[in-house]
Design a protein around this motif. Structure first.
Motif, PDB file in Angstrom:
ATOM      1  N   GLY A  74      42.192 112.573  57.328  1.00 34.77           N
ATOM      2  CA  GLY A  74      42.888 113.346  56.887  1.00 34.77           C
ATOM      3  C   GLY A  74      42.388 113.822  55.633  1.00 34.77           C
ATOM      4  O   GLY A  74      41.940 115.021  55.385  1.00 34.77           O
ATOM      5  N   SER A  77      43.285 118.607  55.015  1.00 34.84           N
ATOM      6  CA  SER A  77      43.386 119.531  53.627  1.00 34.84           C
ATOM      7  C   SER A  77      42.508 118.625  52.830  1.00 34.84           C
ATOM      8  O   SER A  77      41.790 117.719  53.213  1.00 34.84           O
ATOM      9  CB  SER A  77      44.988 119.538  53.605  1.00 34.84           C
ATOM     10  N   ILE A  79      40.101 117.272  50.213  1.00 32.34           N
ATOM     11  CA  ILE A  79      38.666 116.889  50.848  1.00 32.34           C
ATOM     12  C   ILE A  79      37.971 116.771  52.039  1.00 32.34           C
ATOM     13  O   ILE A  79      37.090 116.859  52.233  1.00 32.34           O
ATOM     14  CB  ILE A  79      38.415 115.518  49.371  1.00 32.34           C
ATOM     15  N   GLU A 102      51.431 117.510  58.775  1.00 35.57           N
ATOM     16  CA  GLU A 102      50.598 117.797  58.458  1.00 35.57           C
ATOM     17  C   GLU A 102      50.038 119.438  59.523  1.00 35.57           C
ATOM     18  O   GLU A 102      48.249 119.784  59.651  1.00 35.57           O
ATOM     19  CB  GLU A 102      49.427 117.870  57.851  1.00 35.57           C
ATOM     20  N   ASP A 126      50.086 107.940  62.411  1.00 36.06           N
ATOM     21  CA  ASP A 126      49.889 107.385  61.077  1.00 36.06           C
ATOM     22  C   ASP A 126      49.198 106.762  61.231  1.00 36.06           C
ATOM     23  O   ASP A 126      49.456 105.438  62.432  1.00 36.06           O
ATOM     24  CB  ASP A 126      51.332 106.803  60.604  1.00 36.06           C
ATOM     25  N   ALA A 155      45.147 108.951  52.590  1.00 34.55           N
ATOM     26  CA  ALA A 155      45.260 108.244  51.309  1.00 34.55           C
ATOM     27  C   ALA A 155      46.617 108.441  50.775  1.00 34.55           C
ATOM     28  O   ALA A 155      47.031 109.625  51.051  1.00 34.55           O
ATOM     29  CB  ALA A 155      44.368 107.952  49.202  1.00 34.55           C
ATOM     30  N   THR A 177      48.500 102.370  53.608  1.00 34.53           N
ATOM     31  CA  THR A 177      47.715 103.866  53.708  1.00 34.53           C
ATOM     32  C   THR A 177      46.130 103.375  53.159  1.00 34.53           C
ATOM     33  O   THR A 177      45.966 104.207  54.392  1.00 34.53           O
ATOM     34  CB  THR A 177      48.834 104.583  53.614  1.00 34.53           C
ATOM     35  N   SER A 204      38.171 106.434  44.567  1.00 31.88           N
ATOM     36  CA  SER A 204      38.205 107.291  43.463  1.00 31.88           C
ATOM     37  C   SER A 204      37.639 106.677  41.797  1.00 31.88           C
ATOM     38  O   SER A 204      37.327 106.152  41.844  1.00 31.88           O
ATOM     39  CB  SER A 204      40.276 107.148  43.493  1.00 31.88           C
TER      40      SER A 204
END
Ligand code: NAD
Length: 311
Positions: A74, A77, A79, A102, A126, A155, A177, A204
């Motif tokens: 990830g 973009s 974080i 993306e 993926d 995530a 995921t 989180s």
């Protein structure tokens, strides 16, 4: 590679101002997974750190990750992007992993990392597929020459208010995921790691507060905290530290692409009174990746705007 600290001089102090207490984020709804390029102003802050007077200054690097090689899932973009850029300012190269749709964001992150004088490779896959997780590790070894840091950050979330609306497919998708790739990527990375290497997982604040409108997501984030603790206890004998970052509300593409309007209107409602920026989370990843955190393993850092959490 630029000498450590050169990036500090790359730009003078920013002219933007930080979100102020009570600041509401723009109400905007993007199609999943959401591109940072499509986000309304103010854009997320990547390489600047909040000043005491509510402005920004460029992050001050000190060569803390010189020569290190990082995988950041990830990393296109939010974080992940801020982490790739701060890692680069500290001297690390990276392989960033993102979804094929993306690519625009990934290219921008690559450009920003390269401007800091570090290598950035991109891989569009993926991560729900186990063979793609293997491909990530093979690509990192081939392009970077090894792996010192694994940042498990990708995530998926989709808000639903009641368990009756949450179908079995979404439950499985969220686990496929948000936690299964953490296991695969850690398992496949570890044979390439050595004493001093680190794994840093992104969870989180939600497992600590039990957020009801993100039942599946919150459950996976609790699993990540437990996974971090158990893997740390297992791997610390090899000198490999495993830690976790647990962000609160942070202004990234995840928010306009997944949150309902009412939740966005309350996005600033934490003790500090404003949303956080990706750069304010990326500093935690830098700390946990560097020797500054040499006596810390199996722990969680909480860049969450002052929310009290236990555990
Ligand atoms: N933004 C917040 O308020 C917030 C709060 C708490 C935790 N987090 C966590 O921060 C991390 C980064 O999220 P972000 O807020 O920067 O949003 P983001 O949308 O910028 O990043 C999420 C990334 O996950 C990746 N991803 C999703 N599904 C994938 C898949 N199947 N295969 C490969 N990649 C996939 C995408 O590339 C995407 O860039 C996530 O773990 C998220 O749960 C965010």
């Amino acid at each position: 590679m630029l000498p450590a600290g050169q990036s500090v001089e790359r730009a003078a102090s920013g002219s933007k101002s930080q979100f102020q207490p009570g600041h509401k984020i723009p109400i905007q709804h993007l199609t999943k997974p959401g591109l940072e390029a499509d986000m309304a102003d103010p854009k997320p802050v990547i390489d600047q750190i909040s000043t005491e007077d509510g402005g920004y200054q460029l992050y001050k690097a000190a060569g803390k990750l010189a020569g290190k090689r990082a995988i950041i899932t990830g990393g296109d973009s939010g974080i992940g992007r801020a982490t790739a850029v701060l890692f680069a300012m500290e001297g690390a190269s990276s392989l960033i992993v993102h979804l094929p749709e993306e690519e625009t964001d990934a290219k921008e992150t690559k450009k920003k990392v390269e401007e800091c004088g570090s290598q950035c490779h991109c891989l569009a896959v993926d991560l729900r597929k186990r063979e793609n997780c293997k491909k990530v590790i093979e690509t990192a070894v081939k392009t970077l020459g090894g792996i010192d840091i694994l940042v498990n950050n990708a995530a998926f979330q989709h808000m639903l208010n009641d368990i009756s609306e949450l179908d079995e497919e979404q439950w499985l998708r969220t686990f496929d995921t948000n936690i299964h790739p953490f296991f695969y990527l850690s398992k496949y990375s570890l044979p390439h790691m050595q004493q001093g290497s680190t794994i840093i997982n992104c969870a989180s604040v939600n497992p600590y507060i039990g957020r009801g409108d993100l039942l599946d997501y919150t459950s996976t984030k609790g699993a990540i905290v437990a996974f971090t603790r158990a893997l740390s206890n297992q791997q610390i004998k090899n000198g490999i530290r495993v830690n976790c970052v647990c962000p609160g509300p942070i202004w990234t593409p995840l928010i306009p692409s997944t949150m309902q309007t009412a939740a966005m209107e309350q996005f600033h409602a934490v003790p500090i009174g404003r949303p956080g920026q990706p750069s304010e989370v990326a500093t935690c990843f830098v700390f946990l990746a560097s020797q500054d955190s040499s006596y810390i393993s199996g722990q969680c850092l909480h860049p969450n705007g002052g929310v009290m959490v236990n555990g």
